[in-house]
Design a protein around this motif. Structure first.
Motif, PDB file in Angstrom:
ATOM      1  N   LYS A 150       9.460 -10.978 -59.332  1.00  0.00           N
ATOM      2  CA  LYS A 150      10.423 -10.441 -58.372  1.00  0.00           C
ATOM      3  C   LYS A 150      10.292 -11.066 -56.984  1.00  0.00           C
ATOM      4  CE  LYS A 150      11.813  -7.519 -61.531  1.00  0.00           C
ATOM      5  NZ  LYS A 150      13.046  -7.802 -62.290  1.00  0.00           N
ATOM      6  N   CYS A 153      10.241 -14.949 -57.813  1.00  0.00           N
ATOM      7  CA  CYS A 153      11.248 -15.398 -58.792  1.00  0.00           C
ATOM      8  C   CYS A 153      10.703 -16.542 -59.644  1.00  0.00           C
ATOM      9  CB  CYS A 153      12.538 -15.821 -58.087  1.00  0.00           C
ATOM     10  SG  CYS A 153      13.489 -14.441 -57.454  1.00  0.00           S
ATOM     11  N   ASN A 379      18.002 -10.503 -56.010  1.00  0.00           N
ATOM     12  CA  ASN A 379      18.034 -11.914 -55.640  1.00  0.00           C
ATOM     13  C   ASN A 379      19.489 -12.300 -55.375  1.00  0.00           C
ATOM     14  OD1 ASN A 379      18.521 -14.916 -56.610  1.00  0.00           O
ATOM     15  ND2 ASN A 379      16.410 -14.765 -55.885  1.00  0.00           N
TER      16      ASN A 379
END
Length: 409
Positions: A150, A153, A379
């Motif tokens: 997270k 990424c 994102n």
């Protein structure tokens, strides 16, 4: 398509693990729904998405993830962003000391106070920093996994890397930094185990085997399989296979485009996937990006959305690097190719809701198989793809947003 109001409760398939009201995913979901549910989304989808990306969505820096983690773990009150960074620094310094964790994996003259401030204020960090913080802040394996997938990424724990396996094993069992070092030294002293090489296994298979390991001895026996002569392996083997399959399908679609073109038919040429070059793929997937006088794509820094799109466009140079394996396939490569395939799927030409559901399910299955974690709506680039897939013409919308980002730049 009609002006029906979508039932977004039915299509919210991928973000059910909300930690609490501080969760970045929940905030991003709200913004996503507010945008795609606007009355003008159907008629001005690209403009609506562009304005959302430009004015509403923000890139969440690594430092915010770290602050939030400390805030929640220590039970602070109030706004986590309003807490003085020095308070977070003190907590990190004290926790590292309590857990007997050094300030770096290698020798450094930097002070712990300076390093902790950097971690709390940086947009991104090196993967090794996550592992160091994992030991220093006494994280669980799940905590570290969340930071990798997270906050960075990036892929999850690399189960084709014996060192990362040792890290995972220690986090899973609550072992300290000193125990990790001892296991690393034992691994380094191991003699090779001939007759079986784990590098030939799929990463998921290696992971599942490792998760069944019960003690240090069993772990080291398995890790000996990584030391067979000069054998090497890549955790990207699965991702590379997914990329190859998707890329071939995309080339097939582009060949179909060319064959359907009246001018190409007059030329009596029949295109096949083998005829499609990196440049052909660039023309389709980057059709919204202007080119300069040399015929190359305009520099990405000229885009108003460069901070979200950096490293995520399919230029012919990037494709060539992926095909030659000089760069690793990442989650954005895979999801963009999958987006293109779904954007051209006639089965969903008049059913954007089910297209969205199928795209999310398909992409999540792929990302999970590659140990990359599911789609993450917080994102900005992933949110962008999800908004586009809900438009009537996803690829055209995708290209229009890219083009708008360069207008007047």
């Amino acid at each position: 398509m009609g002006q029906e109001k979508l039932d977004f409760q039915a299509i919210d398939q991928f973000s059910q693990t909300v930690i609490n009201s501080l969760d970045f995913t929940k905030r991003s979901e709200d913004l996503f729904y507010d945008t795609v549910d606007l009355a003008e989304f159907q008629d001005k989808d690209a403009e609506t998405i562009f304005n959302c990306l430009k004015n509403e969505i923000r890139l969440i820096p690594f430092g915010d993830y770290l602050k939030r983690y400390i805030y929640l773990k220590t039970g602070m009150a109030g706004d986590y962003c309003a807490v003085d960074v020095r308070e977070y620094q003190h907590i990190i310094v004290d926790s590292f000391a309590e857990n007997n964790t050094p300030k770096s994996f290698s020798e450094t003259t930097a002070k712990m106070s300076a390093l902790s401030k950097n971690w709390l204020t940086q947009v991104t960090v090196n993967r090794s920093v996550i592992f160091l913080l994992g030991f220093g802040l006494n994280m669980s394996a799940e905590d570290v996994s969340r930071f990798l997938t997270k906050a960075l990424c990036e892929r999850d724990f690399n189960f084709k890397d014996p060192v990362e396996i040792i890290y995972w094993y220690c986090f899973k069992n609550g072992y300290k930094f000193s125990k990790m070092l001892a296991l690393r030294r034992q691994y380094e002293a191991l003699a090779p185990t001939f007759g079986y090489a784990v590098y030939g296994d799929r990463t998921v298979g290696v992971r599942d085997t490792i998760k069944g390991v019960k003690d240090d001895e069993a772990l080291l026996r398995y890790l000996a399989g990584f030391k067979q002569g000069n054998l090497t392996g890549s955790a990207g083997m699965t991702a590379g296979q997914w990329f190859s399959d998707l890329y071939l399908k995309c080339k097939g679609l582009i060949a179909d485009f060319y064959n359907a073109d009246e001018l190409e038919r007059r030329a009596n040429k029949t295109w096949s996937p083998a005829d499609i070059t990196e440049g052909d793929v660039e023309k389709v997937l980057c059709c919204g990006t202007p080119v300069n006088h040399s015929g190359n794509l305009e520099r990405l820094s000229a885009s108003k959305l460069s901070k979200y799109f950096s490293g995520k466009r399919f230029s012919r140079q990037h494709i060539a690097a992926l095909l030659s394996k000089s760069v690793a396939v990442d989650r954005f490569d895979l999801m963009t190719l999958n987006f293109f395939l779904f954007s051209q799927n006639e089965a969903y030409a008049h059913d954007r809701k089910n297209r969205y559901i199928a795209f999310v399910d398909s992409t999540n299955e792929m990302l999970e198989a590659c140990m990359m974690g599911e789609l993450y709506i917080a994102n900005p680039f992933e949110c962008f793809l999800l908004m586009c897939i809900l438009s009537d013409c996803p690829l055209a919308t995708y290209a229009d947003v890219w083009e708008m980002s360069f207008d007047g730049a």
